[in-house]
Each structure stands twice: as C-alpha cells, then as structure tokens.
Design a protein around this motif. Structure first.
Motif, PDB file in Angstrom:
ATOM      1  N   ARG A  81     -26.661  17.414  19.571  1.00 57.63           N
ATOM      2  CA  ARG A  81     -25.909  18.135  18.617  1.00 57.63           C
ATOM      3  C   ARG A  81     -26.718  17.351  17.110  1.00 57.63           C
TER       4      ARG A  81
ATOM      5  N   SER B 201     -28.674  19.945  14.875  1.00 56.43           N
ATOM      6  CA  SER B 201     -27.449  19.973  13.554  1.00 56.43           C
ATOM      7  C   SER B 201     -28.898  20.222  12.168  1.00 56.43           C
TER       8      SER B 201
ATOM      9  N   ASP C 114     -27.798  18.919   9.534  1.00 59.67           N
ATOM     10  CA  ASP C 114     -27.460  16.846   9.674  1.00 59.67           C
ATOM     11  C   ASP C 114     -27.915  16.428  10.498  1.00 59.67           C
TER      12      ASP C 114
ATOM     13  N   ARG D 251     -25.487  13.742  10.998  1.00 57.47           N
ATOM     14  CA  ARG D 251     -23.919  13.839  11.169  1.00 57.47           C
ATOM     15  C   ARG D 251     -23.528  14.790  11.877  1.00 57.47           C
ATOM     16  N   ILE D 252     -22.755  15.277  12.803  1.00 59.75           N
ATOM     17  CA  ILE D 252     -22.063  16.115  13.562  1.00 59.75           C
ATOM     18  C   ILE D 252     -20.639  16.683  13.276  1.00 59.75           C
ATOM     19  N   ASP D 253     -20.711  17.993  13.748  1.00 61.79           N
ATOM     20  CA  ASP D 253     -18.616  18.403  13.276  1.00 61.79           C
ATOM     21  C   ASP D 253     -18.370  18.104  14.936  1.00 61.79           C
TER      22      ASP D 253
ATOM     23  N   GLU E 177     -16.659  21.109  16.594  1.00 68.77           N
ATOM     24  CA  GLU E 177     -17.500  21.349  18.099  1.00 68.77           C
ATOM     25  C   GLU E 177     -17.617  20.750  18.954  1.00 68.77           C
ATOM     26  N   TYR E 178     -17.737  19.656  18.800  1.00 72.51           N
ATOM     27  CA  TYR E 178     -18.529  18.665  19.748  1.00 72.51           C
ATOM     28  C   TYR E 178     -17.255  18.945  20.898  1.00 72.51           C
TER      29      TYR E 178
ATOM     30  N   ASP F 133      -9.212  20.317  11.978  1.00 73.76           N
ATOM     31  CA  ASP F 133      -9.334  20.595  11.208  1.00 73.76           C
ATOM     32  C   ASP F 133     -11.272  20.042  11.659  1.00 73.76           C
ATOM     33  N   GLY F 134     -11.699  20.637  10.328  1.00 75.96           N
ATOM     34  CA  GLY F 134     -13.631  20.653  10.483  1.00 75.96           C
ATOM     35  C   GLY F 134     -13.513  18.806   9.857  1.00 75.96           C
TER      36      GLY F 134
ATOM     37  N   LEU G  16     -16.894  15.940   9.900  1.00 74.88           N
ATOM     38  CA  LEU G  16     -18.178  15.213  10.058  1.00 74.88           C
ATOM     39  C   LEU G  16     -18.080  13.829  10.837  1.00 74.88           C
TER      40      LEU G  16
ATOM     41  N   LYS H  93      -7.645  16.065   9.695  1.00 72.71           N
ATOM     42  CA  LYS H  93      -7.869  14.651   8.696  1.00 72.71           C
ATOM     43  C   LYS H  93      -7.229  14.299   7.902  1.00 72.71           C
TER      44      LYS H  93
END
Length: 756
Positions: free
Chosen positions: A612, A616, A618, A621-623, A626-627, A653-654, A656, A695
């Motif tokens: 990921r 990405s 970035d 960091r990863i989402d 999604e992971y 929630d999303g 990071l 979160k």
C-alpha cells in the motif's frame, strides 16, 4: 343774470305770475294755476317753486334755496354734496327771497320775491371747503408719516385719508427700478382695483401712472372714461377727473400716487401743487421707512454678528484676549480661564506680570510695545510657564483701532502648540529612524506611483536590480517585470485588498539576470482615499528557490528510492510466503502445516502494508480502512474459498497511519480475523464477521465482531497462552493501546490506540 323780481299771486281757483324784465308765456300747473313768463333761472326750478311758495306765503316770509340740489326745504340752505350730479340738471345756482302779499282784508293773496345768482359764490365756497379738506389731509398725512414705520400700513392709511378728505378715491402703487410692482393700496376704488393690481403685477402699468413715471410731472386727465377707457378703474372715476404724479425722493422714483377729484378742480394749479406736496411727503416717508428698515437690518446684523462673535469668542478652544494701552487684560475667553485655571474676573484687569514669571512677562511686554508703536500684526511661538508647566504657544497679536483709526489696544490669539510640537518632534525622530532603516535595510524597500514611476528606492533595492541612484528617474518598474501580465495581476490584487503578502514575481536585472522575488506591499492613498501608488519590501528568494529546487530534486530521488525499497520488501515477503506455502505442501503433519500457513498469513499482512505504501502518493502513511478491506478479503479467501458461508463486512472512517503503527495494527487485525474465520463457525456454520473502524479525536478504535459460537466459558482470553493471543497482547502494548473482549454473544474484540 342779475337781480330779478317776480310777483306770484295765489288764488283759490287760479293764479298767475307777473314778471318784470322777461316776456313769454307761463306754463300751466295742475295744483296751482300759474300764468306768465318764467325767468330763465327760475324755469329750471319751477317744481321747487310750486312746492315751496305756498308754505312761504302762509309763513309770512322766508327763502327758497334754488341751488343745484335734489332737496332742501324753505330756509334749510340746501347743502350741496354732489355738484357734478346737479350740474347735469341745472345751469345756475339761485337764492329766491319771497314775502307774502295781502289784500285789504289782510288775507294772503300771493307772494313777492327777489332772486340772487349765487353760482360763483358757491363755487368759491366749495373750492375753499375742498382746499381746507386737502390741507387737513396734508396735515393728517404728515402726522401719519411721523408715527407710521410700516410701509404697507403707511400707503393704505394715506389712501384712506385722501379719500375721506376732498378726494373721491386714491391709490398708490410702489414700483421698483425694474418696473415691477412691489406693493399697492387704495381707498374708494372698489373691486376694480384688484383687477388693476393683477395687471400691474403682470407688467401692465396704466397710462396715467406710466406717463407720470416717465415725465416726472403731474398728469391731469379730465375725462378718464374717454382717455383711460381700457383701465379697470376708469368706470369708477366716472365724470371725475384724475391727477397722477410719481413718488420721488432724493432722485429715486418709488412709485405713483393717483387721486380722483371733482372735475371743477381740474387743471387747478393750486390743487396740483397741493397733491404734489402730498406726493413728496409720501416719497419722503417711504425713504425714511427704507432708512429705518435698513438701519434695523443693520442693527440686527450687528446684533447677530456680535452674538456670533461672542459665541465664537466663548466657545473657541483657542485662547483669545484683549489688552488696553496699559497692558491690562480687558477681555478674555473661557479657553484663557481654563488654561490658567483662573476665573475670568481674576484675569480681567490683570497684567502679564501677574500671570507669568518676570522674564517671560518682560518678553511679552516688549512684543506688545512693538505692536502698539508700529501698528503691525505680530506672530510668534512663545515658550511660557503656565501653572508651573512649560507650554509652547503659537501666538498672533493685532492692534485694535477706534473709528478714527487710533490704536486703543491689541487683540491676541494663542493656540497651545505643546502637544503638536512634541508630536512633530516624535515624527521627526520616527522619520529619522525610518530613514536609517530604509537606508541600512538588507531588503529592498520601494515607493512607486500606480503607473510604475519609481519615487524612492533604498540602496538594497538598487543593488538588487543592479541600478545606480542616478538611473532611477529613467526607469519604470514595468520594464523590470519578466512577465508584464504579472504586474497587472499584482495591481488587481493589491488594489482589491489594499495589500499583498509574499506575492511571487520574477524580475530581470539591469544586466539581464532573472531573479525570483516576493513582494509584501500596500497601497498609498491621497486625502480622499484614492490609490496613488504602492510601497513595500522586495525579498530576493532566488538563492532560496535554487536551494529549494535542489532539495525537491533530492526528495524526489529519495521517494523513488523508498518506493523501490517498499516494492522490494513486499516482493521479498511474497517470495517468503510462496516458499512457506510450497514447504507446507511437503509436510504431512497438519498441525505444522496450519502453523506455517498462519505464519504465511502474518507475513502477507506485513507485505500488504509495504504494497500500500508503494502504491500510495504518501510514502509515510497508508489509508487504514482501505488496508483493512484488502486484508479482510485476503483472510476471507484463505479460509472461505467458496461463495456463501461466512460473510465479511468492513466499514468505518478514513484513518491515515504511518508504517510504525500500520504494521502492528495489521498483524493484530490479521490474528483477530483469522480466529473468527477458523473458530467462530465450526462445522460449516454460516455467519458474519464485521470490522468497524472509527476515529475519535486522536484515538483509533478498531472493532472485530462475529456472530459465531463465542469464547468457551473455560477459556480466559486475557491469559490464554496461544501464540495468536500472545502476539495480539504484545502488539497492543507496542501501540500503547488497550483491548476489550466480549464473548457472551459471539465474539467482540475492540482495540483502541493513538493515531500518531
């Protein structure tokens, strides 16, 4: 006609008149029998004779007044009022004296009388009466002039006096030099006068008044009905004559006076002289009223002016004072009282030595003596001690003169300029500091017009553009912009907001070198708020941009390198997973195979993190949501290769997470999902595994729940020694988090930790 005698005989059945000096036949009468001639004068009065002779005969003696009138009895004098009316009926005035005739028995047989022509006498009597009335009118007008101070009341009263004393009517029109009617009054003219006034207001002056105004002489009109046929008041005048003359005083024509008088006084010099005298008196009175009104206006203006000056004097914040020739204060305003904290009655009468130290008072007295001796104004800035404090006063003093031009004192105006002087000193110090900052600053500082003309630029600015000071006048900033469109955008933005901060510009130096700069500027405005130019600081960021470009290039290289590392780590882990799966295929011990497959899944969860990060934008960091979806799908395929059976639901929630938290989080979730798929649904039992990600501020909450068989009662999940639970507890501690387990209805495990 002379004296005439006539004998009249009165009988019971008939009578006759015998006359001397006249022949002809008498006229018969129904009541009395009359025969014989009628004298010419008596012929006009025969009706009166028939009526009055019998009464005289029986009375014994008497007079019959045959003057021209409509009434009167024997001996009553027959008062004459309307001579013009009777002149139309009778030609002469006669006074007939008669006495009775008696017979031998003493009975009255008739009368005998004599007649006297009194026409001229009566005319003289009427003239005298008229002149007396006019003289009384003149006297009354003169008395009116003395007491009346109102113009409109004056002309109205004059008309009333004239119309009641000798004249049938009178009117006055006051006309300005432009020929416009200012005021009008009348008496005895009736409603027709209103029409006349309307015409005069429209600029149509009647002929009698117009002629009088033009010639300056009296205008006499014998028959107004003929000569003034178009005048509204001509009908009112009838058979009377008109006399018009202008009202003139001190060479100024103020209007016209018109009177209507008996026609017998027409073209009478004495009459004209009397009316001219009245007109002169009226004009004089009008002039006097004008003078009084002007005097009153002047007095009112003086009063208002004095009141205004007193208001200014008392309300002014500036100190105002007056001194006499001896140096004594004779007047002072409230500002003076406030400045010295003294009542005005203490200031008035005092001298400068009573208010200031001796040396300062001597200086003021010397200035005052110079003003009084030279007669010229004096301005100075005086440093004076007032109430123990040094103050600075800007003073103006002027001499005061009386009506003869003699100097009688002086007037002074003093403005406390102390604070202004201090402010100016501070401003000067500020300007000096600014100039020092302007000259010594390492940043370019500039002032320009809207059109781009350089007003001023400091040495750092000159060096920035490679200019010499003598080159400023020939350069416009528009020529320094690499792209002229940027100058337009700069103007639009700064004039819309009033300022710009760190506005990016590329300039071309005098030597052709391109430099990158940031402008922090504001508009310059005039007193009305109109933009007249710009001012600001030019910060050269060329070197910083070059360093930044190098850093960005280095960062891109490092990102590529890091991305490649993540890719290689992910590939290596996948190779390890493949090798372990191949090795598991060669092992017959199922327990060992399960352990190897579990280890493989753990490695895959870590490899997925690197995958990921590699994909990405970035790299740090990863989402997490999604992971988790991909991780759950991978575990689901491993343990549920066929459709149906156990369902997986992932929502939240999303969030990071950096790699240091994503890897242990992934391992924890891999273990929890593996436990649910392997143990929660024995014997092919269907069910659902749910993953919820939330979160809360900086906390991440992950819940894995299933509706399976739950945790056996004899198993304590917090102390069980299985590798999976040991690994979960260790990783939760590594994340500095906490774990809650609920196994009463299915299994629900919640992991909470900080996001970063």
């Amino acid at each position: 006609m002379g004296d005439r005698c006539v004998e009249a005989v009165h009988g019971a059945h008939e009578g006759h008149v015998r006359g001397a000096g006249h022949g002809g036949q008498g006229d018969p009468h129904q009541s009395l029998g009359w025969r014989g001639p009628w004298p010419g004068a008596l012929r006009d009065h025969r009706t009166r004779l028939v009526r009055d002779l019998p009464a005289v005969a029986h009375a014994g003696e008497g007079e019959i007044d045959l003057r021209r009138n409509d009434g009167g009895n024997v001996g009553d004098g027959g008062a004459v009022r309307d001579a013009d009316h009777h002149r139309r009926r009778f030609r002469e005035d006669v006074l007939l004296r008669v006495a009775p005739l008696t017979d031998t028995t003493g009975a009255i047989s008739g009368v005998i009388g004599s007649g006297e022509d009194v026409t001229e006498g009566l005319r003289a009597e009427r003239a005298l009466e008229h002149r007396n009335l006019v003289l009384r009118a003149i006297r009354n007008v003169n008395q009116l002039i003395i007491r009346e101070k109102n113009r409109d009341h004056l002309i109205t009263s004059v008309c009333e006096i004239l119309a009641s004393m000798g004249y049938h009517g009178a009117w006055i029109g006051l006309i300005d030099p432009e020929g416009s009617l200012q005021a009008a009054a009348e008496s005895g003219m009736g409603d027709a006068f209103s029409t006349l006034v309307e015409r005069m207001r429209g600029g149509e002056i009647p002929s009698c008044a117009s002629r009088a105004l033009e010639t300056g002489d009296a205008v006499e009109i014998e028959d107004p009905a003929v000569e003034c046929g178009d005048c509204p008041v001509a009908v009112v005048d009838g058979r009377k004559s008109v006399l018009a003359m202008r009202l003139e005083s001190e060479g100024q024509v103020r209007g016209v006076l018109v009177v209507s008088l008996p026609r017998e006084f027409h073209r009478n010099p004495e009459e004209t002289s009397l009316v001219l005298e009245v007109a002169g008196d009226i004009a004089f009175a009008l002039r006097s009223i004008e003078i009084e009104e002007e005097k009153r206006r002047i007095e009112e203006d003086i009063f208002v002016s004095e009141a205004q000056l007193r208001a200014i004097f008392d309300s002014s914040e500036e100190i105002i004072f007056m001194k006499d020739l001896e140096g004594r204060y004779v007047q002072a305003n409230e500002a003076f009282s406030r400045a010295f904290d003294l009542p005005l009655d203490r200031i008035v009468g005092s001298r400068d030595r009573d208010l200031f130290p001796e040396d300062e008072a001597a200086m003021i007295e010397e200035i005052d003596r110079e003003i009084l001796s030279s007669g010229r104004a004096h301005k100075s800035e005086d440093v004076l001690t007032v109430r123990g404090e040094v103050r600075i006063y800007r003073t103006t003093k002027v001499p005061i003169r009386d009506s003869r031009g003699e100097i009688i004192g002086l007037c002074g105006f003093a403005d406390d300029n102390t604070e202004m002087r201090r402010a100016m000193d501070k401003l000067r110090e500020s300007e000096e500091r600014f100039r020092s900052l302007f000259e010594d600053s390492g940043e370019g500082i500039y002032f320009t017009t809207r059109e781009g003309e350089i007003i001023d630029i400091n040495p750092a600015g000159l060096a920035l553009f490679g200019l010499d000071p003598d080159e400023i006048s020939g350069i416009n900033v528009n020529d320094l912009y690499l792209d002229p469109e940027v100058r337009c955008r700069f103007q639009e933005e700064i004039e819309a907001r009033g300022f710009v901060k760190d506005f990016e510009v590329r300039f071309r130096r005098r030597d052709g070198q391109v430099i990158d700069c940031l402008l922090t500027s504001s508009v310059r405005t005039d007193a009305d708020g109109n933009v007249i130019g710009y001012q600001g600081i030019i910060h050269d960021v060329t070197e910083r941009r070059q360093v930044q470009a190098a850093l960005e290039e280095s960062l891109r290289e490092k990102e590529l390198l890091l991305r490649e590392i993540h890719h290689r780590v992910k590939n290596n882990m996948q190779i390890i997973c493949s090798m372990m799966r191949l090795q598991a295929g060669c092992i017959e011990d199922e327990e060992l195979v399960d352990k190897m497959l579990a280890t493989e899944q753990r490695i895959r969860s870590m490899a997925m993190v690197h995958d990921r990060l590699y994909q990405s934008s970035d790299l740090a960091r990863i989402d997490l949501l999604e992971y988790l979806e991909r991780l759950g799908q991978g575990v689901h395929r491993t343990f549920c290769p066929e459709e149906g059976g156990i369902r997986l639901e992932v929502e939240g929630d999303g969030v990071l997470l950096d790699i240091t938290r994503a890897v242990p989080c992934g391992l924890i979730l891999n273990e929890l999902l593996t436990n649910s798929f392997k143990h929660a649904f024995p014997d092919g039992r269907p069910g659902t595994v749910r993953v919820d990600l939330r979160k809360d501020d900086d906390r991440v909450i992950v819940t894995v729940a299933d509706d399976g068989v739950g945790i056996p009662e004899d198993v304590d999940p917090y102390t069980t020694g299985t590798l999976g639970m040991e690994l979960i507890r260790t990783l939760v501690e590594q994340l500095d988090g906490r774990m809650d387990i609920d196994g009463t209805s299915g299994t629900r495990i919640t992991i909470e930790f900080r996001a970063g």
